[in-house]
Design an enzyme around this catalytic site. Structure first.
Site, PDB file in Angstrom:
ATOM      1  N   TRP A 194      26.265  42.556  81.970  1.00 11.16           N
ATOM      2  CA  TRP A 194      25.770  42.057  83.254  1.00 11.16           C
ATOM      3  C   TRP A 194      25.416  43.241  84.146  1.00 11.16           C
ATOM      4  O   TRP A 194      26.152  44.224  84.228  1.00 11.16           O
ATOM      5  CB  TRP A 194      26.849  41.181  83.897  1.00 11.16           C
ATOM      6  CG  TRP A 194      26.532  40.679  85.267  1.00 11.16           C
ATOM      7  CD1 TRP A 194      25.395  40.056  85.682  1.00 11.16           C
ATOM      8  CD2 TRP A 194      27.391  40.731  86.413  1.00 11.16           C
ATOM      9  NE1 TRP A 194      25.490  39.719  87.013  1.00 11.16           N
ATOM     10  CE2 TRP A 194      26.706  40.123  87.491  1.00 11.16           C
ATOM     11  CE3 TRP A 194      28.672  41.218  86.637  1.00 11.16           C
ATOM     12  CZ2 TRP A 194      27.257  39.991  88.755  1.00 11.16           C
ATOM     13  CZ3 TRP A 194      29.228  41.096  87.892  1.00 11.16           C
ATOM     14  CH2 TRP A 194      28.517  40.484  88.941  1.00 11.16           C
ATOM     15  N   ASP A 275      36.138  39.265  81.821  1.00 13.53           N
ATOM     16  CA  ASP A 275      35.302  38.681  82.872  1.00 13.53           C
ATOM     17  C   ASP A 275      34.971  37.262  82.427  1.00 13.53           C
ATOM     18  O   ASP A 275      34.236  37.067  81.455  1.00 13.53           O
ATOM     19  CB  ASP A 275      34.026  39.508  83.064  1.00 13.53           C
ATOM     20  CG  ASP A 275      33.172  39.013  84.231  1.00 13.53           C
ATOM     21  OD1 ASP A 275      33.534  37.991  84.850  1.00 13.53           O
ATOM     22  OD2 ASP A 275      32.137  39.645  84.516  1.00 13.53           O
ATOM     23  N   LYS A 311      29.345  29.135  88.617  1.00  8.92           N
ATOM     24  CA  LYS A 311      28.580  28.375  87.635  1.00  8.92           C
ATOM     25  C   LYS A 311      29.203  27.022  87.326  1.00  8.92           C
ATOM     26  O   LYS A 311      28.540  25.992  87.393  1.00  8.92           O
ATOM     27  CB  LYS A 311      28.435  29.189  86.335  1.00  8.92           C
ATOM     28  CG  LYS A 311      27.898  30.601  86.522  1.00  8.92           C
ATOM     29  CD  LYS A 311      26.513  30.615  87.122  1.00  8.92           C
ATOM     30  CE  LYS A 311      25.876  31.997  87.058  1.00  8.92           C
ATOM     31  NZ  LYS A 311      26.585  33.038  87.816  1.00  8.92           N
TER      32      LYS A 311
END
Length: 466
Positions: A194, A275, A311
Protein backbone atom coordinates in the site's frame (compact mmCIF):
# COMPACT_ATOMS: atom_id res chain seq x y z
CA UNK A 1 4.23 36.34 -1.64
CA UNK A 2 6.18 39.58 -1.74
CA UNK A 3 3.86 42.55 -1.20
CA UNK A 4 5.20 45.81 -2.65
CA UNK A 5 4.08 49.39 -2.14
CA UNK A 6 5.24 51.73 -4.90
CA UNK A 7 4.61 55.48 -4.77
CA UNK A 8 5.34 57.60 -7.80
CA UNK A 9 5.68 61.37 -7.61
CA UNK A 10 5.96 63.62 -10.66
CA UNK A 11 7.27 67.19 -10.80
CA UNK A 12 3.83 68.52 -9.94
CA UNK A 13 2.49 67.75 -6.41
CA UNK A 14 -0.93 66.82 -7.74
CA UNK A 15 0.42 64.01 -9.94
CA UNK A 16 0.90 61.06 -7.53
CA UNK A 17 0.14 57.36 -7.77
CA UNK A 18 0.08 54.43 -5.28
CA UNK A 19 0.38 50.91 -6.62
CA UNK A 20 0.41 47.52 -4.84
CA UNK A 21 1.76 44.64 -6.84
CA UNK A 22 3.53 41.33 -6.47
CA UNK A 23 7.12 41.21 -7.60
CA UNK A 24 10.22 39.16 -7.18
CA UNK A 25 13.77 40.48 -7.17
CA UNK A 26 13.57 43.78 -9.06
CA UNK A 27 11.01 46.33 -10.10
CA UNK A 28 11.64 47.85 -13.50
CA UNK A 29 10.32 51.17 -14.75
CA UNK A 30 11.43 52.42 -18.14
CA UNK A 31 15.18 52.16 -18.32
CA UNK A 32 15.75 52.48 -14.59
CA UNK A 33 15.49 49.86 -11.85
CA UNK A 34 14.98 49.58 -8.11
CA UNK A 35 16.54 46.75 -6.08
CA UNK A 36 14.79 45.78 -2.86
CA UNK A 37 16.77 45.08 0.30
CA UNK A 38 15.68 42.68 3.05
CA UNK A 39 16.84 42.71 6.65
CA UNK A 40 17.07 38.96 7.37
CA UNK A 41 17.93 39.32 11.02
CA UNK A 42 14.86 41.37 11.87
CA UNK A 43 12.65 39.82 9.24
CA UNK A 44 11.44 43.25 8.13
CA UNK A 45 11.33 44.65 4.63
CA UNK A 46 13.89 47.26 3.70
CA UNK A 47 12.72 50.44 2.05
CA UNK A 48 14.72 52.00 -0.74
CA UNK A 49 14.00 55.21 -2.55
CA UNK A 50 15.39 56.08 -5.95
CA UNK A 51 14.66 58.85 -8.44
CA UNK A 52 14.10 58.41 -12.17
CA UNK A 53 14.22 61.89 -13.65
CA UNK A 54 10.90 63.49 -12.65
CA UNK A 55 9.66 60.30 -10.94
CA UNK A 56 10.65 59.03 -7.50
CA UNK A 57 9.75 55.56 -6.13
CA UNK A 58 9.53 54.09 -2.65
CA UNK A 59 9.51 50.28 -2.56
CA UNK A 60 8.75 48.03 0.44
CA UNK A 61 8.89 44.26 -0.04
CA UNK A 62 7.66 41.57 2.39
CA UNK A 63 9.36 38.27 1.57
CA UNK A 64 7.61 35.16 2.94
CA UNK A 65 9.40 33.19 5.62
CA UNK A 66 8.10 30.09 3.77
CA UNK A 67 9.91 30.83 0.49
CA UNK A 68 12.09 27.74 0.98
CA UNK A 69 9.12 25.34 1.07
CA UNK A 70 8.70 23.57 -2.24
CA UNK A 71 5.44 22.32 -3.75
CA UNK A 72 4.70 18.73 -2.69
CA UNK A 73 3.89 16.21 -5.41
CA UNK A 74 0.26 15.06 -5.66
CA UNK A 75 -0.65 11.92 -3.74
CA UNK A 76 -0.34 8.95 -6.13
CA UNK A 77 -3.70 7.50 -5.01
CA UNK A 78 -5.84 10.48 -4.03
CA UNK A 79 -4.49 12.41 -7.02
CA UNK A 80 -6.20 9.88 -9.29
CA UNK A 81 -9.61 11.05 -8.08
CA UNK A 82 -8.69 14.68 -8.68
CA UNK A 83 -7.79 13.89 -12.28
CA UNK A 84 -10.97 11.84 -12.69
CA UNK A 85 -13.17 14.72 -11.54
CA UNK A 86 -11.56 17.03 -14.11
CA UNK A 87 -12.34 14.62 -16.99
CA UNK A 88 -15.60 15.40 -18.82
CA UNK A 89 -15.74 12.19 -20.90
CA UNK A 90 -18.95 10.24 -20.22
CA UNK A 91 -17.12 6.89 -20.41
CA UNK A 92 -14.68 7.70 -17.61
CA UNK A 93 -14.11 5.20 -14.81
CA UNK A 94 -12.48 5.83 -11.42
CA UNK A 95 -10.74 2.62 -10.39
CA UNK A 96 -8.07 4.32 -8.30
CA UNK A 97 -9.34 4.84 -4.77
CA UNK A 98 -10.41 1.81 -2.76
CA UNK A 99 -13.98 2.74 -1.90
CA UNK A 100 -17.03 0.54 -2.41
CA UNK A 101 -19.61 1.59 -4.98
CA UNK A 102 -23.03 0.23 -5.86
CA UNK A 103 -23.80 -1.29 -9.26
CA UNK A 104 -24.80 2.28 -10.24
CA UNK A 105 -21.29 3.37 -9.13
CA UNK A 106 -22.64 5.45 -6.25
CA UNK A 107 -21.26 5.63 -2.68
CA UNK A 108 -22.99 3.24 -0.29
CA UNK A 109 -23.90 3.84 3.35
CA UNK A 110 -24.69 0.53 5.04
CA UNK A 111 -28.22 0.16 6.37
CA UNK A 112 -26.82 -1.15 9.64
CA UNK A 113 -24.77 2.03 10.02
CA UNK A 114 -27.91 4.14 9.63
CA UNK A 115 -29.65 2.07 12.32
CA UNK A 116 -26.69 2.43 14.67
CA UNK A 117 -26.71 6.20 14.17
CA UNK A 118 -30.44 6.34 14.86
CA UNK A 119 -29.82 4.51 18.13
CA UNK A 120 -27.27 7.15 19.07
CA UNK A 121 -29.81 9.91 18.41
CA UNK A 122 -32.51 8.16 20.41
CA UNK A 123 -30.17 7.78 23.36
CA UNK A 124 -29.17 11.43 23.20
CA UNK A 125 -25.50 10.58 23.52
CA UNK A 126 -23.18 13.51 24.16
CA UNK A 127 -20.02 14.71 22.44
CA UNK A 128 -17.70 14.74 25.44
CA UNK A 129 -14.01 13.94 25.05
CA UNK A 130 -13.07 10.27 24.97
CA UNK A 131 -10.17 8.97 27.07
CA UNK A 132 -6.82 8.91 25.29
CA UNK A 133 -7.19 5.18 24.54
CA UNK A 134 -10.65 5.69 23.03
CA UNK A 135 -14.12 4.32 23.71
CA UNK A 136 -13.94 1.35 26.07
CA UNK A 137 -16.89 -0.43 24.43
CA UNK A 138 -15.23 -0.09 21.03
CA UNK A 139 -11.86 -1.35 22.23
CA UNK A 140 -13.51 -4.43 23.74
CA UNK A 141 -15.51 -5.44 20.67
CA UNK A 142 -12.78 -4.67 18.15
CA UNK A 143 -10.26 -6.93 19.90
CA UNK A 144 -12.86 -9.69 20.23
CA UNK A 145 -13.80 -9.36 16.56
CA UNK A 146 -10.16 -9.70 15.56
CA UNK A 147 -9.02 -12.55 17.79
CA UNK A 148 -12.33 -14.19 18.76
CA UNK A 149 -14.07 -13.51 22.07
CA UNK A 150 -12.95 -16.85 23.53
CA UNK A 151 -9.32 -16.50 22.49
CA UNK A 152 -6.76 -16.97 25.26
CA UNK A 153 -5.11 -13.65 24.51
CA UNK A 154 -8.43 -11.95 25.31
CA UNK A 155 -9.24 -14.04 28.37
CA UNK A 156 -5.73 -13.53 29.79
CA UNK A 157 -5.85 -9.77 29.08
CA UNK A 158 -2.69 -9.94 26.99
CA UNK A 159 -3.89 -7.53 24.31
CA UNK A 160 -3.19 -3.79 24.55
CA UNK A 161 -5.86 -2.11 22.41
CA UNK A 162 -5.93 1.61 21.69
CA UNK A 163 -8.43 3.28 19.35
CA UNK A 164 -6.65 4.94 16.44
CA UNK A 165 -7.42 7.21 13.52
CA UNK A 166 -8.42 4.38 11.19
CA UNK A 167 -5.72 2.13 9.78
CA UNK A 168 -3.28 4.91 8.94
CA UNK A 169 -3.36 6.44 12.41
CA UNK A 170 -3.10 3.02 14.07
CA UNK A 171 -0.06 2.15 11.97
CA UNK A 172 1.48 5.51 12.83
CA UNK A 173 1.05 4.88 16.57
CA UNK A 174 2.74 1.52 16.22
CA UNK A 175 5.55 3.06 14.18
CA UNK A 176 6.17 5.60 16.93
CA UNK A 177 6.24 2.78 19.50
CA UNK A 178 8.85 0.92 17.41
CA UNK A 179 10.98 4.02 16.98
CA UNK A 180 10.91 4.76 20.71
CA UNK A 181 11.37 1.31 22.23
CA UNK A 182 13.11 -0.70 19.48
CA UNK A 183 15.78 1.75 18.29
CA UNK A 184 17.48 0.63 15.12
CA UNK A 185 14.98 -2.14 14.40
CA UNK A 186 13.80 -2.25 10.82
CA UNK A 187 10.41 -3.03 9.34
CA UNK A 188 10.17 -5.43 6.40
CA UNK A 189 7.55 -4.33 3.87
CA UNK A 190 6.23 -6.35 0.94
CA UNK A 191 7.14 -5.32 -2.59
CA UNK A 192 4.75 -3.89 -3.64
CA UNK A 193 2.63 -2.62 -0.78
CA UNK A 194 0.00 0.00 0.00
CA UNK A 195 1.35 3.38 -1.03
CA UNK A 196 1.16 4.94 2.43
CA UNK A 197 3.13 2.29 4.35
CA UNK A 198 6.51 3.74 3.43
CA UNK A 199 5.32 7.28 4.18
CA UNK A 200 4.24 6.23 7.67
CA UNK A 201 7.56 4.64 8.61
CA UNK A 202 9.57 7.41 7.00
CA UNK A 203 7.62 9.98 8.99
CA UNK A 204 8.26 8.03 12.20
CA UNK A 205 11.96 7.68 11.30
CA UNK A 206 11.75 3.90 11.33
CA UNK A 207 14.08 2.21 8.82
CA UNK A 208 12.48 -0.25 6.42
CA UNK A 209 13.43 -2.64 3.68
CA UNK A 210 11.41 -4.75 1.26
CA UNK A 211 10.80 -8.45 0.88
CA UNK A 212 9.81 -10.01 -2.40
CA UNK A 213 6.09 -10.67 -2.76
CA UNK A 214 4.79 -10.19 -6.30
CA UNK A 215 6.02 -12.28 -9.21
CA UNK A 216 5.34 -10.41 -12.49
CA UNK A 217 5.96 -13.56 -14.53
CA UNK A 218 3.06 -15.44 -12.94
CA UNK A 219 1.13 -12.38 -11.67
CA UNK A 220 1.15 -14.36 -8.43
CA UNK A 221 2.99 -14.72 -5.14
CA UNK A 222 6.77 -15.02 -5.13
CA UNK A 223 6.65 -17.25 -2.07
CA UNK A 224 10.22 -18.51 -2.26
CA UNK A 225 11.54 -14.98 -2.59
CA UNK A 226 9.38 -13.84 0.33
CA UNK A 227 10.65 -16.60 2.62
CA UNK A 228 14.25 -16.05 1.56
CA UNK A 229 14.11 -12.32 2.30
CA UNK A 230 12.45 -12.79 5.71
CA UNK A 231 15.16 -15.32 6.61
CA UNK A 232 17.90 -12.93 5.51
CA UNK A 233 16.60 -9.99 7.57
CA UNK A 234 18.37 -9.05 10.81
CA UNK A 235 17.05 -10.98 13.79
CA UNK A 236 14.30 -9.15 15.65
CA UNK A 237 12.95 -7.26 12.64
CA UNK A 238 9.29 -6.33 12.37
CA UNK A 239 7.59 -8.05 9.42
CA UNK A 240 4.63 -6.11 8.03
CA UNK A 241 2.02 -8.56 6.73
CA UNK A 242 -1.35 -7.93 5.08
CA UNK A 243 -3.83 -10.00 7.07
CA UNK A 244 -6.07 -10.59 4.05
CA UNK A 245 -6.70 -9.12 0.58
CA UNK A 246 -3.15 -7.89 0.01
CA UNK A 247 -3.08 -4.32 -1.25
CA UNK A 248 -2.33 -3.71 -4.11
CA UNK A 249 -2.04 -7.23 -5.55
CA UNK A 250 -5.06 -9.07 -4.11
CA UNK A 251 -2.73 -12.08 -3.79
CA UNK A 252 -2.81 -13.86 -0.42
CA UNK A 253 -0.73 -16.78 0.87
CA UNK A 254 -2.51 -20.12 1.22
CA UNK A 255 -3.15 -21.49 4.76
CA UNK A 256 -0.12 -23.79 4.30
CA UNK A 257 2.04 -20.86 3.23
CA UNK A 258 0.93 -18.85 6.25
CA UNK A 259 2.17 -21.70 8.46
CA UNK A 260 5.56 -21.57 6.77
CA UNK A 261 5.73 -17.78 7.13
CA UNK A 262 5.01 -18.14 10.85
CA UNK A 263 7.74 -20.80 11.13
CA UNK A 264 10.37 -18.53 9.61
CA UNK A 265 9.34 -15.50 11.68
CA UNK A 266 9.59 -17.56 14.86
CA UNK A 267 12.94 -19.03 13.85
CA UNK A 268 14.38 -15.55 13.24
CA UNK A 269 12.84 -14.08 16.39
CA UNK A 270 11.07 -11.48 14.24
CA UNK A 271 7.93 -9.65 15.38
CA UNK A 272 4.88 -10.00 13.10
CA UNK A 273 3.02 -6.75 12.40
CA UNK A 274 -0.33 -7.19 10.65
CA UNK A 275 -2.28 -4.58 8.73
CA UNK A 276 -5.92 -5.74 8.71
CA UNK A 277 -7.94 -3.33 6.61
CA UNK A 278 -10.48 -5.71 5.06
CA UNK A 279 -11.71 -8.16 7.71
CA UNK A 280 -15.00 -9.58 6.46
CA UNK A 281 -14.81 -7.52 3.30
CA UNK A 282 -12.39 -9.79 1.44
CA UNK A 283 -14.12 -13.17 1.60
CA UNK A 284 -17.39 -12.14 3.21
CA UNK A 285 -16.41 -14.00 6.41
CA UNK A 286 -15.05 -12.18 9.46
CA UNK A 287 -13.48 -15.37 10.82
CA UNK A 288 -11.87 -16.48 7.56
CA UNK A 289 -10.31 -13.06 7.01
CA UNK A 290 -8.83 -13.07 10.54
CA UNK A 291 -7.41 -16.59 10.29
CA UNK A 292 -3.84 -15.46 9.58
CA UNK A 293 -3.73 -13.25 12.68
CA UNK A 294 -5.27 -15.95 14.85
CA UNK A 295 -2.74 -18.49 13.58
CA UNK A 296 0.16 -16.37 14.84
CA UNK A 297 -1.59 -15.61 18.14
CA UNK A 298 -2.29 -19.32 18.72
CA UNK A 299 1.46 -19.99 18.53
CA UNK A 300 1.99 -17.71 21.52
CA UNK A 301 3.78 -15.07 19.45
CA UNK A 302 3.85 -11.42 20.43
CA UNK A 303 2.52 -9.34 17.56
CA UNK A 304 1.02 -6.03 16.45
CA UNK A 305 -2.22 -5.64 14.49
CA UNK A 306 -3.61 -2.43 12.99
CA UNK A 307 -7.34 -2.46 12.18
CA UNK A 308 -9.59 -0.27 10.03
CA UNK A 309 -13.36 -0.03 9.62
CA UNK A 310 -13.24 2.13 6.52
CA UNK A 311 -14.03 -0.71 4.13
CA UNK A 312 -16.02 -3.34 6.02
CA UNK A 313 -18.42 -0.81 7.57
CA UNK A 314 -17.99 1.90 4.95
CA UNK A 315 -16.84 4.39 7.61
CA UNK A 316 -14.25 6.05 5.38
CA UNK A 317 -14.64 9.56 6.76
CA UNK A 318 -15.08 8.56 10.42
CA UNK A 319 -11.40 7.55 10.74
CA UNK A 320 -12.07 4.64 13.05
CA UNK A 321 -9.60 1.84 13.72
CA UNK A 322 -7.34 0.41 16.40
CA UNK A 323 -3.84 -0.76 17.18
CA UNK A 324 -3.62 -4.05 19.07
CA UNK A 325 -0.41 -5.35 20.65
CA UNK A 326 -0.43 -8.96 21.82
CA UNK A 327 2.04 -9.41 24.65
CA UNK A 328 3.35 -12.40 26.60
CA UNK A 329 1.67 -11.26 29.82
CA UNK A 330 -1.11 -9.01 31.09
CA UNK A 331 1.49 -6.87 32.87
CA UNK A 332 3.40 -6.26 29.65
CA UNK A 333 0.16 -5.41 27.83
CA UNK A 334 -0.72 -2.82 30.50
CA UNK A 335 2.67 -1.17 30.13
CA UNK A 336 2.50 -1.15 26.34
CA UNK A 337 -0.96 0.40 26.46
CA UNK A 338 0.27 3.13 28.79
CA UNK A 339 3.03 4.04 26.35
CA UNK A 340 0.70 4.00 23.35
CA UNK A 341 -1.47 6.50 25.24
CA UNK A 342 1.59 8.57 26.00
CA UNK A 343 2.42 8.68 22.29
CA UNK A 344 -1.15 9.52 21.27
CA UNK A 345 -1.57 12.40 23.73
CA UNK A 346 0.73 14.95 22.01
CA UNK A 347 -0.11 13.58 18.57
CA UNK A 348 -3.91 14.07 18.58
CA UNK A 349 -4.91 14.02 22.28
CA UNK A 350 -7.85 11.61 21.93
CA UNK A 351 -9.81 9.98 19.10
CA UNK A 352 -13.24 10.87 17.66
CA UNK A 353 -16.32 9.26 19.18
CA UNK A 354 -18.88 8.96 16.39
CA UNK A 355 -17.36 6.08 14.44
CA UNK A 356 -16.38 4.28 17.63
CA UNK A 357 -19.99 4.29 18.82
CA UNK A 358 -21.19 3.00 15.45
CA UNK A 359 -18.81 0.03 15.65
CA UNK A 360 -19.62 -0.64 19.31
CA UNK A 361 -23.36 -0.57 18.57
CA UNK A 362 -23.12 -2.83 15.52
CA UNK A 363 -20.71 -5.42 16.89
CA UNK A 364 -22.17 -5.34 20.39
CA UNK A 365 -25.80 -5.93 19.34
CA UNK A 366 -26.53 -9.47 18.05
CA UNK A 367 -29.28 -8.37 15.65
CA UNK A 368 -27.23 -5.53 14.16
CA UNK A 369 -24.17 -7.75 14.04
CA UNK A 370 -25.97 -10.37 11.96
CA UNK A 371 -27.34 -7.68 9.67
CA UNK A 372 -23.83 -6.33 9.20
CA UNK A 373 -22.49 -9.74 8.25
CA UNK A 374 -25.24 -10.07 5.64
CA UNK A 375 -24.39 -6.67 4.15
CA UNK A 376 -20.70 -7.55 4.06
CA UNK A 377 -21.49 -10.76 2.22
CA UNK A 378 -23.54 -8.72 -0.24
CA UNK A 379 -20.69 -6.25 -0.87
CA UNK A 380 -18.07 -8.97 -1.14
CA UNK A 381 -20.39 -10.93 -3.41
CA UNK A 382 -20.85 -7.99 -5.78
CA UNK A 383 -17.09 -7.60 -6.10
CA UNK A 384 -16.70 -11.34 -6.78
CA UNK A 385 -19.33 -11.10 -9.51
CA UNK A 386 -17.54 -8.15 -11.09
CA UNK A 387 -14.24 -10.04 -10.92
CA UNK A 388 -15.79 -13.03 -12.67
CA UNK A 389 -17.43 -10.87 -15.35
CA UNK A 390 -14.16 -9.05 -16.06
CA UNK A 391 -12.35 -12.38 -16.45
CA UNK A 392 -15.09 -13.68 -18.75
CA UNK A 393 -14.93 -10.51 -20.87
CA UNK A 394 -11.15 -10.61 -21.16
CA UNK A 395 -11.16 -14.28 -22.06
CA UNK A 396 -13.84 -13.83 -24.71
CA UNK A 397 -12.37 -10.70 -26.31
CA UNK A 398 -8.65 -11.49 -26.24
CA UNK A 399 -7.81 -13.82 -29.13
CA UNK A 400 -4.09 -14.01 -28.28
CA UNK A 401 -4.50 -16.96 -25.95
CA UNK A 402 -3.23 -15.06 -22.91
CA UNK A 403 -4.24 -16.64 -19.62
CA UNK A 404 -6.21 -14.12 -17.54
CA UNK A 405 -7.07 -16.59 -14.75
CA UNK A 406 -4.84 -14.75 -12.29
CA UNK A 407 -7.71 -12.28 -11.89
CA UNK A 408 -9.87 -15.02 -10.36
CA UNK A 409 -7.07 -16.12 -8.02
CA UNK A 410 -6.85 -12.69 -6.45
CA UNK A 411 -9.15 -11.65 -3.60
CA UNK A 412 -10.69 -8.48 -2.22
CA UNK A 413 -11.51 -5.16 -3.78
CA UNK A 414 -8.34 -4.81 -5.85
CA UNK A 415 -6.90 -6.55 -8.88
CA UNK A 416 -3.30 -6.29 -9.99
CA UNK A 417 -3.59 -6.28 -13.76
CA UNK A 418 0.11 -6.69 -14.58
CA UNK A 419 0.04 -3.49 -16.65
CA UNK A 420 3.15 -1.33 -16.44
CA UNK A 421 3.26 2.45 -16.11
CA UNK A 422 3.11 3.15 -19.86
CA UNK A 423 0.20 0.78 -20.28
CA UNK A 424 -1.57 2.30 -17.26
CA UNK A 425 -1.08 5.73 -18.79
CA UNK A 426 -2.72 4.48 -21.97
CA UNK A 427 -5.68 3.25 -19.90
CA UNK A 428 -6.16 6.81 -18.67
CA UNK A 429 -5.17 8.90 -21.69
CA UNK A 430 -7.00 6.87 -24.32
CA UNK A 431 -9.73 5.03 -22.43
CA UNK A 432 -10.42 7.44 -19.53
CA UNK A 433 -9.87 4.67 -16.99
CA UNK A 434 -8.26 6.19 -13.90
CA UNK A 435 -6.03 3.87 -11.89
CA UNK A 436 -2.73 3.88 -10.03
CA UNK A 437 0.41 3.67 -12.16
CA UNK A 438 1.43 0.29 -10.74
CA UNK A 439 -1.43 -1.41 -12.62
CA UNK A 440 -3.82 -1.76 -9.68
CA UNK A 441 -7.54 -1.35 -10.27
CA UNK A 442 -10.31 -1.19 -7.68
CA UNK A 443 -13.02 -3.67 -8.62
CA UNK A 444 -15.21 -2.04 -5.96
CA UNK A 445 -15.50 0.93 -8.33
CA UNK A 446 -16.51 -1.21 -11.31
CA UNK A 447 -20.00 -2.29 -12.38
CA UNK A 448 -21.05 -5.35 -14.34
CA UNK A 449 -22.20 -3.05 -17.13
CA UNK A 450 -18.70 -1.56 -17.52
CA UNK A 451 -16.73 -4.84 -17.53
CA UNK A 452 -16.65 -5.23 -21.32
CA UNK A 453 -15.46 -1.64 -21.83
CA UNK A 454 -12.74 -2.17 -19.23
CA UNK A 455 -11.73 -5.45 -20.91
CA UNK A 456 -11.30 -3.61 -24.23
CA UNK A 457 -9.11 -1.01 -22.52
CA UNK A 458 -6.93 -3.63 -20.80
CA UNK A 459 -6.48 -5.72 -23.97
CA UNK A 460 -5.54 -2.67 -26.03
CA UNK A 461 -3.11 -1.39 -23.41
CA UNK A 462 -1.52 -4.79 -22.80
CA UNK A 463 -0.96 -5.75 -26.44
CA UNK A 464 -0.42 -2.38 -28.14
CA UNK A 465 1.67 -0.46 -25.60
CA UNK A 466 5.15 -1.75 -24.80
Amino acid sequence: MASTMISLASATPSASLSVQETLKGKTRLGSGSVSTLFNKEKGNPSIKKKSFGRISMTVAVNVSRFEGITMAPPDPILGVSEAFRADIDVKKLNLGVGAYRTEELQPYVLDVVKKAENLMLERGENKEYLPIEGLAAFNKVTAELLFGADNQVIEQQRVATVQGLSGTGSLRLAAALIERYFPGAQVLISSPTWGNHKNIFNDARVPWSEYRYYDPKTVGLDFEGMISDIKAAPEGSFVLLHGCAHNPTGIDPTPEQWEKIADVIQEKNHIPFFDVAYQGFASGSLDADASSVRLFAARGMELLVAQSYSKNLGLYAERIGAINVVCSSADAAARVKSQLKRIARPMYSNPPVHGARIVANVVGDPALFNEWKAEMEMMAGRIKNVRQKLFDSLSAKDTSGKDWSFILKQIGMFSFTGLNKAQSDNMTNKWHVYMTKDGRISLAGLSLAKCEYLADAIIDSYHNVS
